[in-house]
Design an enzyme around this catalytic site. Structure first.
Site, PDB file in Angstrom:
ATOM      1  CE  LYS A  63      -4.397   1.280   2.067  1.00  0.00           C
ATOM      2  NZ  LYS A  63      -5.558   0.800   2.806  1.00  0.00           N
TER       3      LYS A  63
ATOM      4  CD  GLU B  71     -19.837  -2.138   7.297  1.00  0.00           C
ATOM      5  OE1 GLU B  71     -19.951  -3.215   6.672  1.00  0.00           O
ATOM      6  OE2 GLU B  71     -18.912  -1.325   7.086  1.00  0.00           O
TER       7      GLU B  71
ATOM      8  NE  ARG C 279     -23.038  -3.715   1.974  1.00  0.00           N
ATOM      9  CZ  ARG C 279     -21.785  -3.995   1.655  1.00  0.00           C
ATOM     10  NH1 ARG C 279     -21.006  -4.588   2.521  1.00  0.00           N
ATOM     11  NH2 ARG C 279     -21.342  -3.711   0.459  1.00  0.00           N
TER      12      ARG C 279
HETATM   13  C1  LIG Z   1     -19.271  -1.662   3.526  1.00  0.00           C
HETATM   14  C2  LIG Z   1     -18.060  -0.784   3.710  1.00  0.00           C
HETATM   15  N1  LIG Z   1     -17.571  -0.597   4.953  1.00  0.00           N
HETATM   16  C3  LIG Z   1     -16.493   0.196   5.141  1.00  0.00           C
HETATM   17  C4  LIG Z   1     -15.890   0.804   4.083  1.00  0.00           C
HETATM   18  C5  LIG Z   1     -14.726   1.762   4.321  1.00  0.00           C
HETATM   19  N2  LIG Z   1     -13.494   1.262   3.708  1.00  0.00           N
HETATM   20  C6  LIG Z   1     -13.051   1.767   2.544  1.00  0.00           C
HETATM   21  S1  LIG Z   1     -11.666   1.034   2.045  1.00  0.00           S
HETATM   22  C7  LIG Z   1     -11.593   0.060   3.396  1.00  0.00           C
HETATM   23  C8  LIG Z   1     -10.470  -0.922   3.557  1.00  0.00           C
HETATM   24  C9  LIG Z   1     -10.355  -1.799   2.365  1.00  0.00           C
HETATM   25  O1  LIG Z   1      -9.261  -2.646   2.536  1.00  0.00           O
HETATM   26  P1  LIG Z   1      -8.872  -3.644   1.392  1.00  0.00           P
HETATM   27  O2  LIG Z   1     -10.079  -4.307   0.842  1.00  0.00           O
HETATM   28  O3  LIG Z   1      -7.807  -4.534   1.897  1.00  0.00           O
HETATM   29  O4  LIG Z   1      -8.324  -2.678   0.240  1.00  0.00           O
HETATM   30  P2  LIG Z   1      -7.033  -1.724   0.279  1.00  0.00           P
HETATM   31  O5  LIG Z   1      -7.518  -0.360   0.611  1.00  0.00           O
HETATM   32  O6  LIG Z   1      -6.088  -2.258   1.287  1.00  0.00           O
HETATM   33  O7  LIG Z   1      -6.504  -1.780  -1.099  1.00  0.00           O
HETATM   34  C10 LIG Z   1     -12.669   0.308   4.244  1.00  0.00           C
HETATM   35  C11 LIG Z   1     -12.897  -0.359   5.529  1.00  0.00           C
HETATM   36  C12 LIG Z   1     -16.442   0.597   2.796  1.00  0.00           C
HETATM   37  N3  LIG Z   1     -15.953   1.175   1.724  1.00  0.00           N
HETATM   38  N4  LIG Z   1     -17.517  -0.207   2.648  1.00  0.00           N
END
Ligand SMILES: Cc1ncc(C[n+]2csc(CCOP(=O)(O)OP(=O)(O)O)c2C)c(N)n1
Length: 582
Positions: free
Chosen positions: A266, A353, A381
């Site tokens: 990242k 969630e 959700r």
């Molecule tokens: C349902 C939902 N809950 C929370 C989020 C907030 N959120 C955005 S990105 C993220 C982390 C995603 O991590 P990952 O899938 O590993 O992708 P990365 O950013 O590491 O590439 C979160 C919790 C979201 N977008 N959707």
């Protein structure tokens, strides 16, 4: 709209530079997008973006994809009003197969697209790109469970950077960690990978991947994804474009569904973001530096989230029953300090969630006082769990709804305008909204005293320490306003004759006696709220004029720009009231 000429990118570094150039001015999701540059390039190389269907999960990592699929010329407008969105959107480009702002749905959407293709008999490839945290979401698991039955051919690119916004939690993260960290396996694998990389002939690639499968089962014995009907390829170095392209070609040529496990960093290519990917997940404008030193991404003023977090820490000091829950949003929702001070009373359940709300119901039934902190848009959700597991048994769960109202540059997927409408109909539930920090403390204390569920909603942005009341003495019009828009209602009342203002601190139940008195006195009722008009407070109180967000998806732009565009700034509201009542 000003655009730069479309350009061709020869290297990942060029894309990263352009990304930094724009995000440093406009703000945006930087670390994830920096990490996924080679993935986007490999996808654009191996597949046909206008024909094959690429579904990004969450979509905040797709900036390179946007640049590579016809939007580089408009990339300067990223997240700006009328500019391109920070998330994939089919209305913006045919290269975006689906809207993507909420995590965990890409695999389901991809399965649907693949099943539709199978039914039509067409031959496009369908690819889901999903992060290591998003794949542990419940919806992703439901899709995995359905994968083999839904289609025989889907491609999943698992972008594993070992990070959610902060460190991922849970057993699945550990499983992926084992997959990418078996030292013996990796040594053999990287030798095999080099050999495979050098081989351009498909049959030799076949031999290489046959060997790879044996190596895997021999040394790792991990057949997790294969149990779900997905052939597993990986782990692949996600910053080695050649290796990525090779793996995607193999995935494309295979007749079966395939999961390509890609390991990325990242923030890759920008050292401050590599060093602190959590801080650089989503940033405001900043100055680009080339050292590892902190370059000071804009620090915002004291936020509602921080005010909530501090109030919760204070309360938890006094009441040992208080526990806090987040669904992978500890940093965004102001829970960092709570997590540090009370690690045993803090639960980060991952992007889950639905589970979080039902889990909180269990905690409450077990005698604790769970306080959930969740963005309005992501609480959507879990509406069923709020109804079924919390409200029906009337459990003392406090749901703190952050980012309630329009959030701005994140746009339509993230605007928090639907929570009142979705929750107001649920029996037993109390819904309230503070006007300032002092009020936040009081409402939290009141919620924790209650023997039933409470929602406390507050917006994105800076918190006023105190909003002095201005009730006005007008007898013609009563303006009912909630929380962050109360100050706006005061401005309106100051400029329109005959108004007084009601602070609708409790949205449900609202002050029905006061409303009845005002009606009996012949007053007109006006409502002002940072939420959708449909289903909002204005509807509840039967307001004569209702100011709130209309029945359409609110696009990206700054909060103030959007308020003026939709006639929701104080001046427009005052004009409208004057035009109706003279
Ligand atoms: C349902 C939902 N809950 C929370 C989020 C907030 N959120 C955005 S990105 C993220 C982390 C995603 O991590 P990952 O899938 O590993 O992708 P990365 O950013 O590491 O590439 C979160 C919790 C979201 N977008 N959707």
């Amino acid at each position: 709209m000003k655009t730069t000429a479309e350009r061709h990118f020869d290297s990942p570094a060029q894309i990263r530079n352009r990304m930094l150039e724009v995000v440093s001015k406009n703000g945006g999701h930087l670390a994830s997008s920096l990490g996924a540059v080679e993935i986007a390039m490999a996808l654009a190389n191996v597949f046909k973006p206008d024909k094959d269907r690429v579904v990004w999960d969450v979509g905040h990592q797709a900036y390179a994809w946007k640049m590579l699929t016809g939007r580089d010329g408009r990339f300067d407008t990223l997240r700006k009003i009328d500019g391109i969105s920070g998330f994939p959107n089919p209305a913006e480009s045919p290269a975006d197969a689906a809207v993507a702002g909420h995590a965990g749905v890409a695999l389901s959407v991809a399965l649907g697209l693949a099943a539709a293709r199978d039914s039509k008999g067409t031959d496009e490839h369908v690819i889901a790109v999903i992060g290591d945290a998003a794949i542990a979401n419940g919806v992703s698991f439901e899709a995995l469970n359905n994968c083999a039955a839904a289609t025989t051919k889907v491609i999943v690119v698992l972008n594993d950077n070992e990070m959610s916004i902060s460190r991922p939690t849970g057993s699945f993260a550990r499983l992926l960690g084992r997959l990418i960290s078996g030292v013996r396996y990796n040594r053999v694998k990287s030798a095999a990978e080099k050999a495979g990389h050098a081989l351009k002939l498909t049959f030799l690639r076949g031999i290489y991947h046959g060997l790879e499968t044996r190596v895997k089962s021999l040394f790792l014995g991990n057949r997790f994804f294969e149990q779900f009907g997905l052939r597993y390829i990986g782990p692949i170095d996600g910053h080695d474009l050649g290796a990525l392209c090779d793996a995607l070609i193999v995935a494309k040529e295979d007749k079966r569904s395939v999961l390509v496990h890609v390991v990325t960093k990242k923030g890759h290519g920008y050292s401050p973001a590599e060093k602190d990917p959590t801080k650089w997940h989503g940033v405001g404008p900043f100055k680009i530096v080339q050292s590892e030193e902190d370059c000071g991404a804009t620090t915002a003023k004291r936020s509602w989230s921080k005010a909530f977090g501090d109030a919760l820490v204070e309360t938890a000091n006094k009441d040992t029953r208080v526990v806090a829950l987040t669904a992978a949003m500890k940093d965004g929702t102001g829970l960092e300090e709570f997590a540090e001070r009370f690690p045993k009373r803090f639960f980060d359940v991952g992007i889950a969630e639905e589970h979080m709300v039902a889990f909180a119901a269990g905690l409450a039934a077990g005698g604790l006082r769970p306080v959930i902190s969740v963005y309005s848009t992501f609480l959507q959700r879990a509406v069923d769990q709020v109804m079924h597991d919390v409200c029906l048994p009337n459990l003392p769960v406090v749901i703190c709804v952050d980012r309630a109202g329009v959030v701005g540059a994140d746009g339509a997927t993230h605007q928090g305008v639907f929570d009142i409408a979705m929750l107001r109909c649920l029996p037993n539930l109390v819904i309230c909204q503070p006007k300032d920090e002092a009020d936040m403390r009081l409402l939290l204390a009141e919620a924790l005293e209650r023997n039933g569920p409470t929602v406390i909603r507050y917006p994105r942005g800076g918190v006023p320490s105190r909003v002095e009341p201005f009730e006005g003495s007008g007898e013609k019009i009563a303006i009912w306003a909630t929380g962050d828009w109360l100050a706006k209602a005061y401005d309106v009342a100051r400029s329109v004759d005959g108004c007084n203002v009601v602070h609708a601190r409790y949205i449900k139940p609202f002050d029905a006696e006061l409303l009845a008195r005002q009606r009996a006195a012949g007053m007109k009722i006006v409502s002002i709220e940072n939420g959708s008009v449909a289903g909002g407070l204005g509807e509840a109180i039967g307001a004569d004029i209702k100011f709130g967000w209309p029945d359409s998806f609110i696009p990206h732009g700054s909060q103030t720009e959007l308020e003026s565009r939709f006639g929701l700034d104080a001046v427009s509201i005052a004009e409208k009231i004057r035009s109706v009542y003279g």
